[in-house]
Structures are given as C-alpha cells and as structure tokens.
Scaffold this motif. Structure first.
Motif, PDB file in Angstrom:
ATOM      1  N   MET A   1       0.838  -1.185   0.000  1.00 50.17           N
ATOM      2  CA  MET A   1       0.000   0.000   0.000  1.00 50.17           C
ATOM      3  C   MET A   1       0.881   1.246   0.000  1.00 50.17           C
ATOM      4  N   ALA A   2       0.511   2.218  -0.764  1.00 50.47           N
ATOM      5  CA  ALA A   2       1.251   3.479  -0.838  1.00 50.47           C
ATOM      6  C   ALA A   2       0.897   4.371   0.344  1.00 50.47           C
ATOM      7  N   GLY A   3       1.692   5.396   0.545  1.00 43.89           N
ATOM      8  CA  GLY A   3       1.379   6.383   1.566  1.00 43.89           C
ATOM      9  C   GLY A   3       0.106   7.129   1.201  1.00 43.89           C
ATOM     10  N   LYS A   4      -0.372   7.944   2.146  1.00 48.82           N
ATOM     11  CA  LYS A   4      -1.600   8.699   1.881  1.00 48.82           C
ATOM     12  C   LYS A   4      -1.578  10.029   2.615  1.00 48.82           C
ATOM     13  N   PHE A   5      -2.305  10.990   2.060  1.00 48.34           N
ATOM     14  CA  PHE A   5      -2.525  12.270   2.714  1.00 48.34           C
ATOM     15  C   PHE A   5      -3.828  12.179   3.498  1.00 48.34           C
ATOM     16  N   GLU A   6      -3.813  12.656   4.729  1.00 50.50           N
ATOM     17  CA  GLU A   6      -5.027  12.755   5.530  1.00 50.50           C
ATOM     18  C   GLU A   6      -5.335  14.237   5.716  1.00 50.50           C
ATOM     19  N   TYR A  15      -7.983  23.808   8.901  1.00 58.84           N
ATOM     20  CA  TYR A  15      -7.733  22.595   8.124  1.00 58.84           C
ATOM     21  C   TYR A  15      -6.240  22.318   8.075  1.00 58.84           C
ATOM     22  N   ARG A  16      -5.894  21.059   8.203  1.00 58.90           N
ATOM     23  CA  ARG A  16      -4.504  20.618   8.158  1.00 58.90           C
ATOM     24  C   ARG A  16      -4.428  19.317   7.367  1.00 58.90           C
ATOM     25  N   PHE A  17      -3.206  18.963   6.985  1.00 56.36           N
ATOM     26  CA  PHE A  17      -3.008  17.650   6.384  1.00 56.36           C
ATOM     27  C   PHE A  17      -1.743  17.033   6.936  1.00 56.36           C
ATOM     28  N   ARG A  18      -1.700  15.727   6.866  1.00 61.64           N
ATOM     29  CA  ARG A  18      -0.490  14.989   7.217  1.00 61.64           C
ATOM     30  C   ARG A  18      -0.292  13.913   6.162  1.00 61.64           C
ATOM     31  N   LEU A  19       0.952  13.604   5.912  1.00 58.22           N
ATOM     32  CA  LEU A  19       1.314  12.545   4.979  1.00 58.22           C
ATOM     33  C   LEU A  19       1.760  11.355   5.807  1.00 58.22           C
ATOM     34  N   LYS A  20       1.117  10.221   5.584  1.00 59.81           N
ATOM     35  CA  LYS A  20       1.463   9.005   6.312  1.00 59.81           C
ATOM     36  C   LYS A  20       2.089   7.996   5.362  1.00 59.81           C
ATOM     37  N   ALA A  21       3.137   7.337   5.842  1.00 58.78           N
ATOM     38  CA  ALA A  21       3.774   6.261   5.088  1.00 58.78           C
ATOM     39  C   ALA A  21       2.858   5.038   5.111  1.00 58.78           C
ATOM     40  N   SER A  22       3.188   4.054   4.314  1.00 60.33           N
ATOM     41  CA  SER A  22       2.351   2.856   4.231  1.00 60.33           C
ATOM     42  C   SER A  22       2.264   2.104   5.559  1.00 60.33           C
ATOM     43  N   ALA A  39      -6.165  23.903   1.996  1.00 62.51           N
ATOM     44  CA  ALA A  39      -5.422  22.724   2.442  1.00 62.51           C
ATOM     45  C   ALA A  39      -5.245  21.737   1.289  1.00 62.51           C
ATOM     46  N   GLU A  40      -6.280  21.572   0.478  1.00 62.31           N
ATOM     47  CA  GLU A  40      -6.178  20.693  -0.690  1.00 62.31           C
ATOM     48  C   GLU A  40      -5.137  21.219  -1.669  1.00 62.31           C
ATOM     49  N   ASN A  41      -5.052  22.536  -1.818  1.00 61.18           N
ATOM     50  CA  ASN A  41      -4.012  23.127  -2.670  1.00 61.18           C
ATOM     51  C   ASN A  41      -2.627  22.873  -2.086  1.00 61.18           C
ATOM     52  N   GLY A  42      -2.510  22.898  -0.758  1.00 60.77           N
ATOM     53  CA  GLY A  42      -1.242  22.575  -0.107  1.00 60.77           C
ATOM     54  C   GLY A  42      -0.811  21.148  -0.406  1.00 60.77           C
ATOM     55  N   ILE A  43      -1.754  20.225  -0.372  1.00 62.44           N
ATOM     56  CA  ILE A  43      -1.463  18.825  -0.700  1.00 62.44           C
ATOM     57  C   ILE A  43      -0.999  18.721  -2.150  1.00 62.44           C
TER      58      ILE A  43
END
Length: 60
Positions: A1-6, A15-22, A39-43
C-alpha cells in the motif's frame, strides 16, 4: 500500500493535512489553513514539488 494524505480539521477549526507512510507513520505535516480548498491546494503543491526535489544539506 502506498502512503496517503489525511485531511482534517484541528481543534481550532483550521484545516490541516499529514502525509502518512504505508506503515502508518506520519512523515510530513502541513500548516494550518483557513479553508479546506486551501489545504487541498497545499497537498497538491507537495505532490507536484516533492516528486523530483533534490536533497540539499544546509548548515545549522
């Protein structure tokens, strides 16, 4: 599974985001944004700019 943005809303209502590894480990976090769209633009910016970014050593 690939990483994902939450994408989430913090306790202050920003609004915030985090990038999680698999493996579920958080490997990057974004700043606080006033709107979900911002926040979506930041991603999108991370996805675009990090793909071929070099590693540069800096002092300090």
């Amino acid at each position: 599974m690939a990483g994902k943005f939450e994408l989430y809303k913090d306790k202050a209502g920003k609004y915030r985001f985090r990038l999680k590894a698999s493996n579920g480990q958080v490997i990057a976090t974004g700043e606080a944004y006033e709107s979900k769209a911002a926040a979506e633009n930041g991603i999108k910016s991370v996805q675009t700019n990090a793909a071929g970014a070099p590693t540069v050593e800096v002092d300090g």
